[in-house]
Design a protein around this motif. Structure first.
Motif, PDB file in Angstrom:
ATOM      1  N   VAL A  61     -50.316  26.684-117.855  1.00  0.00           N
ATOM      2  CA  VAL A  61     -51.590  25.971-117.745  1.00  0.00           C
ATOM      3  C   VAL A  61     -52.158  25.604-119.107  1.00  0.00           C
ATOM      4  O   VAL A  61     -52.651  24.490-119.319  1.00  0.00           O
ATOM      5  N   GLN A  82     -49.010  18.945-120.402  1.00  0.00           N
ATOM      6  CA  GLN A  82     -50.235  18.369-120.949  1.00  0.00           C
ATOM      7  C   GLN A  82     -50.052  16.885-121.239  1.00  0.00           C
ATOM      8  O   GLN A  82     -50.936  16.068-120.962  1.00  0.00           O
ATOM      9  N   VAL A  86     -58.994  23.908-111.567  1.00  0.00           N
ATOM     10  CA  VAL A  86     -57.753  23.248-111.964  1.00  0.00           C
ATOM     11  C   VAL A  86     -56.923  22.918-110.734  1.00  0.00           C
ATOM     12  O   VAL A  86     -56.758  23.749-109.829  1.00  0.00           O
ATOM     13  N   TYR A  87     -56.365  21.706-110.709  1.00  0.00           N
ATOM     14  CA  TYR A  87     -55.536  21.237-109.602  1.00  0.00           C
ATOM     15  C   TYR A  87     -54.219  20.696-110.136  1.00  0.00           C
ATOM     16  O   TYR A  87     -54.151  20.148-111.237  1.00  0.00           O
ATOM     17  N   ASN A  88     -53.178  20.795-109.308  1.00  0.00           N
ATOM     18  CA  ASN A  88     -51.912  20.132-109.596  1.00  0.00           C
ATOM     19  C   ASN A  88     -52.031  18.647-109.292  1.00  0.00           C
ATOM     20  O   ASN A  88     -52.511  18.257-108.222  1.00  0.00           O
ATOM     21  N   LYS A  97     -58.719  18.760-113.877  1.00  0.00           N
ATOM     22  CA  LYS A  97     -59.918  19.561-113.676  1.00  0.00           C
ATOM     23  C   LYS A  97     -60.942  18.749-112.892  1.00  0.00           C
ATOM     24  O   LYS A  97     -61.307  17.636-113.287  1.00  0.00           O
ATOM     25  N   THR A 142     -53.589  11.400-109.814  1.00  0.00           N
ATOM     26  CA  THR A 142     -54.311  12.661-109.780  1.00  0.00           C
ATOM     27  C   THR A 142     -55.020  12.828-108.453  1.00  0.00           C
ATOM     28  O   THR A 142     -55.292  11.842-107.752  1.00  0.00           O
ATOM     29  N   HIS A 149     -50.543  16.699-116.058  1.00  0.00           N
ATOM     30  CA  HIS A 149     -50.289  17.352-114.773  1.00  0.00           C
ATOM     31  C   HIS A 149     -51.488  18.142-114.261  1.00  0.00           C
ATOM     32  O   HIS A 149     -51.773  18.145-113.063  1.00  0.00           O
ATOM     33  N   TRP A 150     -52.176  18.832-115.154  1.00  0.00           N
ATOM     34  CA  TRP A 150     -53.306  19.653-114.716  1.00  0.00           C
ATOM     35  C   TRP A 150     -54.584  18.821-114.725  1.00  0.00           C
ATOM     36  O   TRP A 150     -54.927  18.188-115.719  1.00  0.00           O
ATOM     37  N   ASP A 170     -56.154  24.004-103.999  1.00  0.00           N
ATOM     38  CA  ASP A 170     -55.062  23.183-104.500  1.00  0.00           C
ATOM     39  C   ASP A 170     -54.299  22.503-103.375  1.00  0.00           C
ATOM     40  O   ASP A 170     -53.753  21.415-103.557  1.00  0.00           O
TER      41      ASP A 170
END
Length: 406
Positions: free
Chosen positions: A331, A338, A355-357, A345, A369, A342-343, A67
């Motif tokens: 998450v 959502q 999963v990344y911030n 993949k 992103t 924000h999350w 991350d």
């Protein structure tokens, strides 16, 4: 799609662990070509930090490392060799920014201090992020987020009254104040260079951005010589201002309703239970003076509510309230995160989908992103050697066999 804001900017990234890696991640996710210089001889300790994907340890399986290093390229250079140092200089010659968060003197040992780097590229932006800065009586002290929190007073202020300092439960300075302040300084230096053609030496003492979090306590001391102390969730003269139980096992809600209007709305939302209608609770001063009694009564009213339902009911009446969520809640079940996407993949070469911030802000007309997953150790060494250093396959093989590319 417009160009990303930092497209065309290259960063020679010597940072490791938390704050430095997060700083350069912010640049990488917005288009900068961040080339992370690593070595199997001295690993970035985040690579061996939990959690590991599927619980399987490995240098390329740390979720923490992943991350903090999205959108970057990784090369392995042994900077203890003359050839490795020469390749680092070649990279610097093509880089706009050189970043490190080592103890002062470390980069100088490799001939890569600011004065050395400036001779390679006069307009370079050089970011140094040590714990205490480049000078002063404690400038060579070692430290991590925990020690930074202790030195700045953050540790002292966190916890319950009459208990030992608890801190924040994580290396908080690594995640918020230090990388964000450092990235801001780099952007300001890039703008300055665009206007004047001049580079900059940026000396970030990681203790100092952390102090920016402590404004009220610093002001309390400077104005009244009061050092403060640990108060848990209490914030004079605010009450209620804390965390209260809800229905279920370990379910909680945070509520701040100390103003009269908010208090009255809170009582109404809870159905106006008699034990919250006592006259001593009618004013903010009375609630503070009798906070133990009325917060006990409030807990009695909240304990039978579902936490999400109570948050919605209170927010509908203008009361600041938030469910105390777990990592799983955040998450998998947070509708706001959502909605904002924000999350993210991404497919990692070894871990698969991870999963990344996303960056914690959005810029008009730009993707917000991470562009690609964190790199494997040395994943891009050959590519950089060919396309940046101009080396042939045979030359790369020789350097690898001689321990330069490790």
């Amino acid at each position: 799609m417009k160009r990303l804001p930092l497209e065309g900017i290259r960063v020679a990234d010597f940072t490791w662990i938390g704050a430095g890696s997060f700083t350069t991640k912010l640049l990488a996710d917005h288009g900068a070509d961040v080339i992370k210089i690593e070595s199997a001889e001295r690993l970035d300790s985040l690579r061996s930090s939990r959690p590991y994907k599927d619980g399987i340890p490995g240098l390329n399986r740390s979720g923490y490392f992943a991350d903090r290093n999205s959108s970057k390229r990784s090369i392995t250079l042994n900077l203890k060799t003359a050839e490795g140092q020469d390749l680092a200089r070649q990279l610097i010659a093509t880089s706009d920014i050189v970043a490190n968060n080592f103890t002062p003197g470390t980069m100088e040992k490799f001939g890569l201090g600011y004065d050395d780097v400036k001779r390679i590229r006069n307009d370079v932006i050089y970011l140094a992020m040590s714990m205490q800065g480049a000078s002063g009586p404690e400038y060579k002290y070692l430290g991590y987020g925990l020690t930074i929190g202790a030195l700045t007073g953050l540790q002292f202020m966190c916890g319950l009254p009459d208990r030992e300092p608890a801190g924040t439960g994580t290396n908080f300075p690594d995640h918020i104040p230090n990388p964000c302040h450092a990235a801001f300084a780099v952007l300001a230096a890039l703008r300055h260079r665009r206007l004047t053609g001049q580079g900059q030496y940026i000396d970030v003492a990681q203790t100092e951005p952390t102090l920016a979090l402590l404004g009220p306590d610093i002001m309390k001391y400077s104005a009244n010589q009061e050092a403060g102390g640990r108060s848990g969730n209490q914030r004079m003269p605010r009450s209620p201002h804390g965390v209260f139980p809800c229905r279920g096992v370990d379910k909680w809600i945070a509520i701040s309703a100390w103003e009269d209007r908010a208090w009255n709305s809170l009582v109404a939302a809870l159905g106006e239970p008699a034990w919250l209608a006592a006259p001593e609770f009618a004013t903010s001063a009375g609630r503070w003076a009798n906070r133990a009694e009325h917060e006990t009564a409030l807990a009695r009213a909240t304990k039978d509510w579902d936490a999400e339902d109570l948050m919605a009911a209170l927010q509908a009446k203008g009361v600041a309230a938030g469910v105390v969520r777990t990592a799983a809640d955040i998450v998998d079940h947070d509708p706001q995160l959502q909605h904002r996407g924000h999350w993210v993949k991404l497919q990692h070469p070894e871990m698969g989908e991870t999963v990344y911030n996303a960056p914690p802000f959005r810029i008009s007309d730009h993707p917000s992103t991470p562009r690609y997953a964190a790199p494997l150790l040395g994943q891009h060494t050959d590519d950089v050697c060919r396309n940046v250093f101009g080396l042939s396959g045979a030359e790369i093989d020789v350097l690898r066999s001689n321990g330069v590319l490790t």
